[in-house]
Design a protein around this motif. Structure first.
Motif, PDB file in Angstrom:
ATOM      1  N   PRO A 154      -9.328   2.869  -5.078  1.00  0.00           N
ATOM      2  CA  PRO A 154      -9.507   3.605  -6.337  1.00  0.00           C
ATOM      3  C   PRO A 154      -9.340   2.661  -7.535  1.00  0.00           C
ATOM      4  CG  PRO A 154      -7.354   4.097  -5.422  1.00  0.00           C
ATOM      5  CD  PRO A 154      -8.062   3.211  -4.430  1.00  0.00           C
ATOM      6  N   VAL A 155     -10.350   1.789  -7.677  1.00  0.00           N
ATOM      7  CA  VAL A 155     -10.353   0.745  -8.696  1.00  0.00           C
ATOM      8  C   VAL A 155     -11.679   0.819  -9.446  1.00  0.00           C
ATOM      9  CG1 VAL A 155     -10.407  -1.759  -9.023  1.00  0.00           C
ATOM     10  CG2 VAL A 155      -8.848  -0.758  -7.342  1.00  0.00           C
ATOM     11  N   ILE A 156     -11.638   0.702 -10.755  1.00  0.00           N
ATOM     12  CA  ILE A 156     -12.854   0.636 -11.562  1.00  0.00           C
ATOM     13  C   ILE A 156     -12.735  -0.593 -12.460  1.00  0.00           C
ATOM     14  CG2 ILE A 156     -14.266   1.774 -13.323  1.00  0.00           C
ATOM     15  CD1 ILE A 156     -13.283   4.461 -12.209  1.00  0.00           C
ATOM     16  N   ASP A 157     -13.762  -1.425 -12.433  1.00  0.00           N
ATOM     17  CA  ASP A 157     -13.745  -2.673 -13.204  1.00  0.00           C
ATOM     18  C   ASP A 157     -12.495  -3.505 -12.893  1.00  0.00           C
ATOM     19  OD1 ASP A 157     -16.191  -2.402 -14.540  1.00  0.00           O
ATOM     20  OD2 ASP A 157     -15.279  -1.168 -16.111  1.00  0.00           O
ATOM     21  N   ILE A 215      -1.606   4.294  -8.932  1.00  0.00           N
ATOM     22  CA  ILE A 215      -0.703   3.425  -8.172  1.00  0.00           C
ATOM     23  C   ILE A 215       0.458   4.268  -7.662  1.00  0.00           C
ATOM     24  CG2 ILE A 215       0.916   1.484  -8.321  1.00  0.00           C
ATOM     25  CD1 ILE A 215      -0.968   0.186 -10.308  1.00  0.00           C
ATOM     26  N   GLY A 216       0.887   3.999  -6.438  1.00  0.00           N
ATOM     27  CA  GLY A 216       2.045   4.688  -5.878  1.00  0.00           C
ATOM     28  C   GLY A 216       1.789   5.161  -4.469  1.00  0.00           C
ATOM     29  N   ARG A 217       2.789   5.804  -3.907  1.00  0.00           N
ATOM     30  CA  ARG A 217       2.708   6.338  -2.551  1.00  0.00           C
ATOM     31  C   ARG A 217       2.699   7.861  -2.584  1.00  0.00           C
ATOM     32  NH1 ARG A 217       7.080   2.643   0.526  1.00  0.00           N
ATOM     33  NH2 ARG A 217       5.907   0.727   0.344  1.00  0.00           N
ATOM     34  N   LEU A 218       1.951   8.414  -1.671  1.00  0.00           N
ATOM     35  CA  LEU A 218       1.906   9.866  -1.524  1.00  0.00           C
ATOM     36  C   LEU A 218       3.228  10.344  -0.934  1.00  0.00           C
ATOM     37  CD1 LEU A 218      -0.761  11.355  -2.296  1.00  0.00           C
ATOM     38  CD2 LEU A 218      -1.070   8.973  -1.779  1.00  0.00           C
ATOM     39  N   GLY A 219       3.746  11.412  -1.504  1.00  0.00           N
ATOM     40  CA  GLY A 219       5.031  11.924  -1.063  1.00  0.00           C
ATOM     41  C   GLY A 219       6.184  11.222  -1.760  1.00  0.00           C
ATOM     42  N   GLY A 220       5.881  10.188  -2.519  1.00  0.00           N
ATOM     43  CA  GLY A 220       6.872   9.485  -3.332  1.00  0.00           C
ATOM     44  C   GLY A 220       6.546   9.752  -4.778  1.00  0.00           C
ATOM     45  N   GLU A 221       5.864   8.795  -5.415  1.00  0.00           N
ATOM     46  CA  GLU A 221       5.499   8.950  -6.827  1.00  0.00           C
ATOM     47  C   GLU A 221       4.315   9.885  -7.036  1.00  0.00           C
ATOM     48  OE1 GLU A 221       6.862   4.782  -5.896  1.00  0.00           O
ATOM     49  OE2 GLU A 221       5.242   6.024  -5.148  1.00  0.00           O
ATOM     50  N   LEU A 222       3.524  10.098  -5.998  1.00  0.00           N
ATOM     51  CA  LEU A 222       2.276  10.850  -6.153  1.00  0.00           C
ATOM     52  C   LEU A 222       2.242  12.110  -5.296  1.00  0.00           C
ATOM     53  CD1 LEU A 222      -0.212   7.834  -5.959  1.00  0.00           C
ATOM     54  CD2 LEU A 222       0.664   8.945  -8.027  1.00  0.00           C
ATOM     55  N   TYR A 259      -7.167   5.556   4.709  1.00  0.00           N
ATOM     56  CA  TYR A 259      -5.827   5.002   4.869  1.00  0.00           C
ATOM     57  C   TYR A 259      -5.012   5.418   3.656  1.00  0.00           C
ATOM     58  CZ  TYR A 259      -8.495   2.386   8.225  1.00  0.00           C
ATOM     59  OH  TYR A 259      -9.327   2.057   9.260  1.00  0.00           O
ATOM     60  N   ILE A 260      -3.833   5.972   3.899  1.00  0.00           N
ATOM     61  CA  ILE A 260      -3.035   6.564   2.833  1.00  0.00           C
ATOM     62  C   ILE A 260      -1.641   5.945   2.855  1.00  0.00           C
ATOM     63  CG2 ILE A 260      -2.111   8.722   1.918  1.00  0.00           C
ATOM     64  CD1 ILE A 260      -4.336  10.159   3.578  1.00  0.00           C
ATOM     65  N   ALA A 261      -1.247   5.336   1.741  1.00  0.00           N
ATOM     66  CA  ALA A 261       0.112   4.808   1.605  1.00  0.00           C
ATOM     67  C   ALA A 261       1.047   5.982   1.338  1.00  0.00           C
ATOM     68  CB  ALA A 261       0.179   3.787   0.479  1.00  0.00           C
ATOM     69  N   THR A 262       2.020   6.154   2.208  1.00  0.00           N
ATOM     70  CA  THR A 262       2.868   7.337   2.124  1.00  0.00           C
ATOM     71  C   THR A 262       4.349   6.981   2.215  1.00  0.00           C
ATOM     72  OG1 THR A 262       3.011   7.729   4.508  1.00  0.00           O
ATOM     73  CG2 THR A 262       1.111   8.664   3.366  1.00  0.00           C
ATOM     74  N   GLY A 316      -0.715  -1.982  -4.427  1.00  0.00           N
ATOM     75  CA  GLY A 316       0.122  -0.799  -4.602  1.00  0.00           C
ATOM     76  C   GLY A 316      -0.665   0.486  -4.713  1.00  0.00           C
ATOM     77  N   LEU A 317      -1.933   0.451  -4.273  1.00  0.00           N
ATOM     78  CA  LEU A 317      -2.806   1.631  -4.381  1.00  0.00           C
ATOM     79  C   LEU A 317      -2.487   2.637  -3.284  1.00  0.00           C
ATOM     80  CD1 LEU A 317      -5.963  -0.411  -5.265  1.00  0.00           C
ATOM     81  CD2 LEU A 317      -4.786   1.188  -6.763  1.00  0.00           C
ATOM     82  N   PRO A 318      -2.741   3.927  -3.532  1.00  0.00           N
ATOM     83  CA  PRO A 318      -2.359   4.956  -2.572  1.00  0.00           C
ATOM     84  C   PRO A 318      -3.378   5.225  -1.469  1.00  0.00           C
ATOM     85  CG  PRO A 318      -3.153   5.983  -4.575  1.00  0.00           C
ATOM     86  CD  PRO A 318      -3.147   4.499  -4.821  1.00  0.00           C
TER      87      PRO A 318
END
Length: 162
Positions: free
Chosen positions: A50-53, A59-66, A105-108, A149-151
């Motif tokens: 999830p990057v543009i330009d 940024i963050g982990r699911l179930g944590g910051e997101l 793939y999901i950072a959790t 650090g992307l989710p």
């Protein structure tokens, strides 16, 4: 197993216009690799973020910051980057004849359990643009971390018209 003749994706470019979706610029590698490799009728995409330009959008982990909804949005953005990479490689999304595989793939955090809801951000976007008949099998994995650090990171394998 579903044995089907894929419907042609004629109209994917038109559907983008109808949905009011503008693709971001094609992604560029963050390392020593290429974004897409074509072998015969198959186009393999590197992991799409999830990057543009070259700027992370979430940024963050699911179930944590997101939340799962924020993760779903990250999956949608990563999918738009993937579509942009496909268009850059093929000239048009209308050349896609089938989606062979989707990996999400999901950072959790350790106890996150809403992986399917997050991954549906990618699946739903693909179904809207290519049609529900183009949905593929998918794998959804929770991981400890992802680049920058992307989710979410997605990978796609598509079949293309010669």
């Amino acid at each position: 197993m579903v044995d089907r003749i894929p419907a042609p994706a004629v109209g994917a470019e038109q559907r983008l216009k109808e949905l009011g979706i503008t693709l971001p610029p094609p992604p560029t590698p963050f390392g020593n690799y290429v974004e897409a490799v074509r072998i015969g009728k198959l186009l393999y995409l590197s992991g799409m973020l999830p990057v543009i330009d070259r700027k992370p959008q979430v940024i963050g982990r699911l179930g944590g910051e997101l939340t799962a909804d924020e993760g779903r949005r990250a999956a949608e953005i990563a999918t738009l980057s993937a579509l942009s990479a496909i268009r850059a490689e093929l000239g048009s999304l209308d050349r896609v004849t089938a989606i062979a595989k989707l990996g999400v793939y999901i950072a959790t955090s350790g106890d996150f359990r809403d992986h399917p809801q997050v991954a549906d951000g990618a699946s739903d976007m693909l179904a809207e643009i290519f049609g529900p008949e183009m949905l593929s099998g998918r794998i959804v994995l929770g991981v400890a971390s992802l680049p920058l650090g992307l989710p979410v990171e997605i990978e796609l394998l598509v079949e293309v018209a010669e």
